[in-house]
Design a protein around this motif. Structure first.
Motif, PDB file in Angstrom:
ATOM      1  N   GLN A 428      31.896  -3.485 -11.812  1.00  0.00           N
ATOM      2  CA  GLN A 428      31.091  -2.264 -11.651  1.00  0.00           C
ATOM      3  C   GLN A 428      29.725  -2.418 -12.322  1.00  0.00           C
ATOM      4  O   GLN A 428      28.701  -2.173 -11.723  1.00  0.00           O
ATOM      5  CB  GLN A 428      31.801  -1.044 -12.256  1.00  0.00           C
ATOM      6  CG  GLN A 428      32.649  -0.281 -11.258  1.00  0.00           C
ATOM      7  CD  GLN A 428      34.035  -0.873 -11.144  1.00  0.00           C
ATOM      8  OE1 GLN A 428      34.182  -2.088 -11.126  1.00  0.00           O
ATOM      9  NE2 GLN A 428      35.046  -0.036 -11.058  1.00  0.00           N
ATOM     10  N   TRP A 429      29.747  -2.781 -13.602  1.00  0.00           N
ATOM     11  CA  TRP A 429      28.471  -2.967 -14.307  1.00  0.00           C
ATOM     12  C   TRP A 429      28.677  -3.837 -15.535  1.00  0.00           C
ATOM     13  O   TRP A 429      29.765  -3.919 -16.077  1.00  0.00           O
ATOM     14  CB  TRP A 429      27.864  -1.620 -14.721  1.00  0.00           C
ATOM     15  CG  TRP A 429      28.710  -0.843 -15.700  1.00  0.00           C
ATOM     16  CD1 TRP A 429      29.694   0.049 -15.414  1.00  0.00           C
ATOM     17  CD2 TRP A 429      28.653  -0.900 -17.134  1.00  0.00           C
ATOM     18  NE1 TRP A 429      30.264   0.549 -16.555  1.00  0.00           N
ATOM     19  CE2 TRP A 429      29.638  -0.010 -17.631  1.00  0.00           C
ATOM     20  CE3 TRP A 429      27.857  -1.606 -18.056  1.00  0.00           C
ATOM     21  CZ2 TRP A 429      29.854   0.184 -18.998  1.00  0.00           C
ATOM     22  CZ3 TRP A 429      28.080  -1.408 -19.413  1.00  0.00           C
ATOM     23  CH2 TRP A 429      29.059  -0.519 -19.868  1.00  0.00           C
ATOM     24  N   ILE A 432      23.807  -1.482 -18.618  1.00  0.00           N
ATOM     25  CA  ILE A 432      23.091  -0.340 -18.054  1.00  0.00           C
ATOM     26  C   ILE A 432      22.201   0.289 -19.117  1.00  0.00           C
ATOM     27  O   ILE A 432      22.558   0.350 -20.290  1.00  0.00           O
ATOM     28  CB  ILE A 432      24.019   0.768 -17.484  1.00  0.00           C
ATOM     29  CG1 ILE A 432      25.265   0.943 -18.350  1.00  0.00           C
ATOM     30  CG2 ILE A 432      24.390   0.538 -16.049  1.00  0.00           C
ATOM     31  CD1 ILE A 432      26.096   2.145 -17.972  1.00  0.00           C
TER      32      ILE A 432
END
Ligand code: FES
Ligand code: FES
Lengths: 769, 159
Positions: A428-429, A432
């Motif tokens: 997903q990540w 960030i």
């Protein structure tokens, strides 16, 4: 029974304050010692005056280092009490023995020592400089064992070499090459119970030692080796231990207690470390500087690794040699690399001397390798988990010391990585920006470990029966907090098919009546101790069946043991309760056969070999546990502070014997790894004196600073281990420092290669200071 | 009188009255351990840094290494040995909130005082209370679970 979260046997003693540790056993007439320690890190001792100390009421003796033999496990380089010179801040120079601790301390304050300070050595790299002061001038003349290779006229206590494959070929196949260096200073285990020991010598020559130790059997052996005492006359008692983490594996205060007792004609003397002494006088967590060079093809297949570990073994080599060897054994991390060159050096400095620290050289080594892996992935522009997966070690590959791996002796790293990937939502990540100031990032790492232990190390167990059919279990594994004694009881209960409550565990060790377990280190308690327990159970079962065969008039082969009975296999209605034969069997007419059932068993790991001096080839341990780790952090770009949000470890444990205890081991180890990596270090002044030997200035993680922890397991059985369970007491820790550094490097946008990761450290890295 | 001169110190510990001859300079921790044989409270640092020596004085947790025995005169001291089936003890067992157990008496006394005095303690309050104790074995998560389970029980029995 297996896998259940059985409550540890000593649980209620521990929550009611009734559990007794070494220093809780006060005795009338016991004398107390206070250690006089060196204020210098390197100095000649010209004079010692202790007349004033002797005049303090209650002071019975002052012991100095004059005429004592040198000690040390692999290399005899350490006087138990410094004599002609001191080599680290906090080194013991004299022992004052008195009626009360306060009198001893008063006496200690009056011992006058004339020193002449010498130039100091403050890091491994400084120690290797041509003009570095020599810490051991007589290195060439020290006694040593066959597999220790000191380099006289240098500060190198030992060098382990790994030479595998062909480096030239490896580099020529490499299209992408990176090189990186990492460093951290020594730090501390900080067990909540400080180290302590008592000794008493009896007129018949018997030496009774009580010690907070992970190595009661080693104490016995070493007192005999060092001081020429009969090994059978040394009896060591070890009650519960208040945390060890490797720091209580070396033998130190026990020798001092013995010497102190000798000085007062055998009276019982207690030596107890204050916190300050425990942090610097007793062995510490090793420091390291390292350089790693990796080469790979464009698609990320690693072809060559050149690794230099420079360990800060401190003033004496003792267990540090072994630690540096263990780091070399697994030097590449859990990756298949055909061409490997590694030198792992145990180097003398004027720092407190080192001992094992939970994971035995592995969290240190993994920090270097896993930082390098991230840097390599960045240079390749490749996903960091992908690179690790691509090179993951598998059955059919060989280790740096050329052990051929198979499905049993290595866990399933790809499965660990896959599970980790899901748990942290890697896809997903990975980084960030929450706002202009705040960044979140995830860092990952992989790790592996085998145990590097003596090839003949063995473990023994005895089970005896009580008249009610319940069983007593005696094993030499020390209960240092890992719950191993309870797990051994579970293994026994499983084998005898009986209720765990009917198994009474002998917690304390008494080397005269408890069978030997080499040392409670290296996550080997359940493997070796467990095998010994299984053998002892087999032995007891044989004896039970032999008696039951007579009574039941049945062939032995047709009998089974379980559920408190010996019964006929195809007709369990024909049986005899164990309680009726636990002490032999008495016929109605009074005749009796047999006697108390006493089962015995032992176990030695098979086919282990020492490492070859020139190439490192050899088999140091029975199996490799593999793990994947991740740490998620939130970083404040303005002031470089950060919060650790989540830490994850996926460990291939083979089998889980006690669920909650296993989780506790893993996340406890993770906590220790985060604490070490984020904030723990000794701070040295320019004379190499330790500035922060107190908990308030050393600052471990406290309640409330802990992140969310996730521990998960993969189960690839080790077929020689009881129920297939692999060692796991240390593995939660190994990759955690690296994962934290990787996460912060990603967040801060600069490689962070020094521990601990104080915000200031990150700021310095950003500013290039 | 010098600090090393001895005096008679009347103490009430775990509901029982004692009279101890000790130095005026002796800490409460020293007297509990060395005179009364109550070794549950542990000497982790003798410097107020670790909380292993925590006992209750009139229901308030204190670090017994940081006060003198004579300061406990006229107060009621409770040590871990004085707890009988306190819910926090069972919670520690059930949540595996200790391993080596050395920090446990201090943690339990502190946590016991917390749940008794502040049954509706919020997360920050729990943190404020328990950050004074150090544990090296567990991850603190287990201790947090144990404390919260007792608080939850207290809430449930109140509702
Ligand atoms: S011993 Fe009292 S706080 Fe550490
Ligand atoms: S349980 Fe060992 S220090 Fe807390």
């Amino acid at each position: 029974m297996i896998g259940k979260s059985v409550i540890r046997k000593e649980a209620w003693d521990k929550v009611t304050g009734r559990a007794k540790y070494t220093h809780d056993k006060l005795q009338q007439g016991m004398l107390h010692a206070h250690l006089v320690t060196s204020p210098y890190a390197h100095a000649l001792i010209h004079e010692i005056h202790f007349e004033k100390a002797l005049s303090v009421p209650g002071v019975r003796a002052v012991v100095t280092g004059k005429g004592l033999p040198l000690t040390g496990e692999d290399l005899r380089d350490r006087p138990p009490i410094a004599f002609d010179k001191v080599r680290y801040h906090g080194e013991v120079v004299a022992i004052v023995v008195a009626d009360t601790p306060i009198q001893a301390e008063k006496g200690a304050n009056l011992v006058q020592i004339v020193y002449e300070p010498l130039p100091t050595v403050g890091s491994p790299r400084a120690a290797l400089q041509a003009d570095a002061p020599l810490i051991h001038e007589n290195l060439g003349s020290y006694e040593k064992n066959d597999h220790t290779y000191p380099e006289p006229n240098t500060n190198i206590a030992h060098r382990t070499k790994i030479r595998k494959g062909n480096m030239e070929k490896g580099w020529s196949e490499s299209e992408v090459v990176i090189e990186t260096s990492v460093a951290f200073s020594p730090s501390d285990h900080l067990a909540m119970e400080t180290r302590c020991a008592t000794a008493e010598i009896f007129p018949d020559g018997r030496i009774e030692i009580t010690a907070s130790t992970q190595s009661p059997f080693m104490i016995k052996k070493l007192i005999s080796t060092y001081f020429g005492e009969d090994v059978g006359k040394v009896v060591v008692h070890t009650p519960l231990v208040g945390g060890g983490y490797g720091g209580k594996a070396p033998v130190q205060l026990e020798l001092l207690a013995y010497l102190a007792s000798k000085a007062v004609r055998g009276r019982k003397v207690s030596v107890w470390n204050t916190r300050e002494q425990d942090m610097i006088t007793s062995p510490v967590h090793i420091g390291m500087e390292a350089t790693v060079k990796l080469g790979c093809t464009k698609d990320g297949m690693i072809k060559a690794a050149e690794i230099l570990f420079l360990f800060d073994g401190g003033a004496y080599s003792d267990k540090a040699i072994d630690v540096t060897r263990a780091a070399a054994v697994d030097c590449t991390g859990p990756y298949r690399i055909e061409n490997v060159w590694c030198d792992s050096l145990c180097i003398y400095t004027n720092h407190p001397y080192a001992s094992p620290f939970r994971s035995f050289g592995h969290c240190e080594q993994a920090f270097a390798i896993e930082r390098a892996m991230d840097i390599l992935a960045e240079k390749l522009g490749m996903d960091k988990l992908e690179l690790r997966l691509k090179n993951a070690i598998l059955p059919g590959h060989t280790t740096p010391t050329r052990v051929l791996l198979n499905r049993s002796n290595v866990g399933n790293l790809p499965a660990c990585i896959k599970r980790l990937r899901e748990l942290i939502q890697w896809d997903q990540w990975q980084r960030i920006e929450l706002n202009a100031r705040t960044v979140r990032a995830k860092g990952v790492s992989c790790s592996w470990k085998t145990s590097t232990i003596d090839t003949e190390a063995s473990s023994g167990a005895i089970v005896t029966f009580n008249p009610d059919g319940s069983v007593n279990l005696m094993s030499g594994v020390v209960e240092i907090g890992t719950g191993s004694k309870t797990v051994l009881a579970q293994i026994l209960a499983g084998k005898l098919k009986m209720d765990i409550d009917d198994i009474h565990v002998k917690m304390d060790i008494d080397t005269q009546s408890t069978p030997e377990h080499w040392k409670t280190v290296a996550s080997r308690g359940t493997f070796m101790g467990g095998r010994a327990v299984l053998n002892a159970a087999e032995d007891a079962i044989r004896q039970l069946k032999a008696i039951a065969a007579c009574v039941l008039r049945s062939p032995i082969e047709d009998l089974e043991v379980g559920y408190g009975k010996v019964f006929v296999r195809d007709d369990p209605a024909i049986f005899i309760p164990i309680k009726d034969i636990a002490y032999g069997y008495k016929y109605p007419n009074g005749n009796a056969i047999g006697g108390q059932i006493i089962g015995r068993g032992n176990y030695t790991l098979r086919h282990l070999t020492p490492l070859d001096k020139e190439t490192g080839a050899g088999k140091p341990g029975p199996e490799w546990t593999v793990c994947a780790h991740a740490v998620e952090i939130e970083f404040d770009k303005r002031d470089c502070t950060y919060q650790i949000l989540k830490a994850v470890s996926v460990v291939d444990v083979g089998e889980v014997l006690n669920w909650k205890a296993a989780i506790g081991q893993i996340i406890g180890a993770m906590s220790m790894g985060l604490s070490f990596a984020s904030r723990e270090t000794f701070l040295f002044d320019r004379y190499e004196r330790v500035l922060n030997p107190q908990i308030r200035t050393y600052q471990p993680i406290r309640f409330g600073e802990h992140p969310e922890y996730i521990a998960d397991f993969i189960k690839t059985p080790q077929i020689d281990a009881p129920y297939g369970a692999r060692g796991a007491g240390e593995h939660g820790l190994i990759g955690i420092p690296a994962a934290l550094a990787n996460a912060l490097s990603i967040a801060a946008g600069v490689p962070l290669n020094k521990l601990p990761l104080f915000p200031e450290q990150i700021w310095r890295a950003q500013k290039g200071k | 009188m010098s600090s090393s001169s001895k005096c008679e110190i009347p103490l009430t510990v775990n509901g029982e009255k004692y009279s101890v001859i000790a130095r005026q300079a002796d800490t409460l921790l020293f007297v509990l351990r060395n005179h009364l044989g109550l070794t549950g409270a542990k000497p982790g640092c003798l410097n107020g840094d670790c909380g292993a020596c925590t006992v209750l004085m009139d229901k308030t947790p204190i670090k017994s290494c940081m006060i003198l025995a004579i300061e406990a005169i006229g107060k009621s001291v409770t040590t871990i040995e004085g707890l009988r089936d306190a819910p926090i003890q069972r919670a520690f067992v059930e949540h595996f909130a200790f391993q080596c157990g050395y920090c446990t008496p201090g943690f339990i006394m502190n946590a016991h005082a917390l749940v008794e005095s502040t049954p509706n303690a919020s997360e920050p309050i729990i943190e404020k209370w328990l950050e004074s104790n150090v544990c090296r074995c567990t991850s603190y998560f287990e201790i947090e679970q144990a404390v919260k389970s007792v608080l939850a029980e207290k809430q449930a029995s109140k509702d």
